[in-house]
Design an enzyme around this catalytic site. Structure first.
Site, PDB file in Angstrom:
ATOM      1  N   GLN A  24     -12.484  34.197  43.572  1.00 25.14           N
ATOM      2  CA  GLN A  24     -12.090  33.755  42.244  1.00 25.14           C
ATOM      3  C   GLN A  24     -10.980  32.728  42.409  1.00 25.14           C
ATOM      4  O   GLN A  24     -10.167  32.813  43.332  1.00 25.14           O
ATOM      5  CB  GLN A  24     -11.622  34.929  41.381  1.00 25.14           C
ATOM      6  CG  GLN A  24     -12.777  35.834  40.954  1.00 25.14           C
ATOM      7  CD  GLN A  24     -12.330  37.009  40.120  1.00 25.14           C
ATOM      8  OE1 GLN A  24     -11.712  37.927  40.640  1.00 25.14           O
ATOM      9  NE2 GLN A  24     -12.649  36.992  38.835  1.00 25.14           N
ATOM     10  N   SER A  25     -10.921  31.763  41.494  1.00 23.78           N
ATOM     11  CA  SER A  25     -10.104  30.572  41.732  1.00 23.78           C
ATOM     12  C   SER A  25      -8.615  30.804  41.618  1.00 23.78           C
ATOM     13  O   SER A  25      -7.830  30.208  42.354  1.00 23.78           O
ATOM     14  CB  SER A  25     -10.529  29.456  40.756  1.00 23.78           C
ATOM     15  OG  SER A  25     -11.884  29.128  40.973  1.00 23.78           O
TER      16      SER A  25
END
Length: 480
Positions: free
Chosen positions: A22-23
């Site tokens: 996830q960023s």
């Protein structure tokens, strides 16, 4: 499972790797559904016949744009190079990479070891031309999508900043109010200290002299104790960085500034690396709105302060220099007639006497050196002769300035005492509300209460000692 999706038996003997990413940290904490769906790919790998499934989730909270190091992705590449991986599973292409370099490098490695790429749409063999084409399109779309999203968000943010509505982080002394927007911090003690810095700089003309005078008066400056939220402060002895940050920040002059710093791109070990917070000059700022909010000073005074700070660069030729203190009368004010640099002051002899000299080392020998006792005496006599007709008025102004300084000190000490009493009362209430049976918490609350009471006593002692000072007594008589 169709025949097309069936995997060869030799691939099923290898391990399947589920890549989870996830960023941002905010997504890790809030977007738990996306995280859960990625971890469920383990069951998908087992359904397709893999017995050995490894999950790589080292890159949670890391962007796949190529500008951030991803140890999890590097670990995946190492496993592919070793030939241990039969399939790489991801939710979509954007989980693996958001830039063409990493994406095509991964496909090349998968093709070399005949590993498959599996997502929710199906199974892809990078060795087949059609699958390779489709995977390349997925990677390009993912990279394009990231650029579109980033551009839209930055444009919206910049438009809001140009209207002065973007709630950027503000310096100490300001807060964003829920209803009225940006305004002064309601803490009167905090406001008084900031205004004192500007007043002293106007009087003394030097940031260092402001620091020394405020240190001599034991003035404290707030330091945030809760990170960037700036809601709780620890009052510590003032430092030079506090003084210079207040004097150089245009926010205190009512200016809303956005885009004061930029980013730089460098190549490290073949990868792009971004570094931020590189200061830009005033004219290069993205947004600069004057009279946006109430300021501690006006813009004209801010510009004068910047000119004075620039002129105070020691040893710079051709600029006016403020006095630097010391027993020498003309310290920092004389310039060399030969090279234009400021003369330095040294104190020599058994009874130290001032000596002015030019220390330009790239032009030996020194341009000049001469004793300061005679020139200081001559300049002092000339000054007295000039101001003698205005001696009474000058003495009155000096006395008034001295009284104003004493009043500022008194207000700051009274505000410190007021805040110390509030903190002591708050600590007392917390201690009284604690369950006596909870000994660990009660002991800590009692300790905090004692520390607050000692702070109150120290403030009261400081004020009591100041009242016994003859100078303060004279000020009391003058005010009365």
């Amino acid at each position: 499972m169709t025949n097309v999706d069936r995997l060869p038996a030799d691939l099923l003997k290898r391990k399947a790797v589920v890549y989870v990413r996830q960023s941002t940290q905010a997504q890790v904490q809030l977007n738990v559904e996306s995280q859960r769906r990625q971890y469920e790919l383990v069951q998908e790998a087992k359904r397709r016949g893999f017995r050995d499934v490894e999950v790589i989730d080292d890159d949670l909270g890391r962007s796949a744009s190529g500008t951030v190091a991803r140890p999890g992705f590097d670990r995946l590449v190492a496993l592919l190079c070793a030939g241990d991986v039969g399939a790489v599973l991801c939710l979509d292409a954007s989980r693996l990479a958001r830039n063409g370099r990493d994406w095509h490098h991964l496909l090349e490695l998968c093709g070399l070891v005949e590993a498959r790429v599996i997502d929710l749409d199906g199974v892809y063999d990078p060795c087949r031309a059609n699958d390779r084409l489709l995977l390349g399109m997925k990677g390009s779309i993912s990279e394009f999508e990231l650029n579109v999203l980033r551009t839209r968000m930055l444009d919206a943010k910049r438009e809001k900043a140009q209207r002065g509505e973007l709630r950027i982080s503000v310096p100490v002394g300001y807060v964003w109010h829920r209803d009225v927007g940006l305004g002064f911090d309601p803490d009167a003690r905090l406001q008084e200290v900031i205004r004192l810095i500007f007043t002293r700089f106007q009087q003394l003309g030097s940031a260092r002299q402001v620091l020394l005078s405020m240190r001599a008066e034991q003035v404290h400056f707030p330091r945030p104790s809760d990170g960037r939220t700036l809601t709780h402060f620890d009052w510590t002895p003032i430092r030079y960085r506090n003084v210079i940050s207040v004097l150089k920040n245009p926010f205190y002059a009512g200016v809303y500034a956005y885009g004061k710093s930029g980013k730089q791109m460098t190549i490290v070990e073949g990868r792009a690396r971004k570094s931020y917070k590189h200061r830009k000059p005033f004219e290069a700022w993205d947004v600069m709105l004057r009279e946006h909010h109430d300021g501690y000073i006006d813009w004209a005074e801010f510009e004068r302060n910047q000119e004075k700070l620039a002129a105070n660069a020691y040893g710079k030729a051709g600029d006016v220099k403020s006095g630097r203190g010391g027993r020498a009368l003309l310290a920092g004010l004389l310039a060399c007639a030969r090279c234009g640099r400021r003369l330095s002051v040294a104190y020599t002899g058994r009874i130290p006497q001032a000596v002015y000299r030019c220390n330009r080392f790239d032009m030996p020998p020194r341009c000049m050196t001469f004793g300061g006792s005679r020139i200081d005496a001559a300049i002092g006599e000339e000054l007295l002769r000039v101001v003698e007709p205005l001696a009474i008025e000058a003495a009155q102004q000096a006395e008034q300035m001295h009284m104003d300084t004493l009043n500022e000190q008194r207000r700051i000490m009274e505000l410190e005492l007021q805040q110390a009493r509030y903190e002591a009362t708050l600590a007392e209430r917390r201690y009284a509300a604690c369950d006596p049976e909870n000994r660990l918490i009660a002991a800590q609350l009692e300790k905090n209460w004692e520390v607050a009471l000692r702070r109150v006593q120290a403030s009261q002692t400081t004020i009591a000692l100041s009242l016994t000072n003859p100078v303060w007594q004279a000020a009391e008589i003058h005010l009365s």
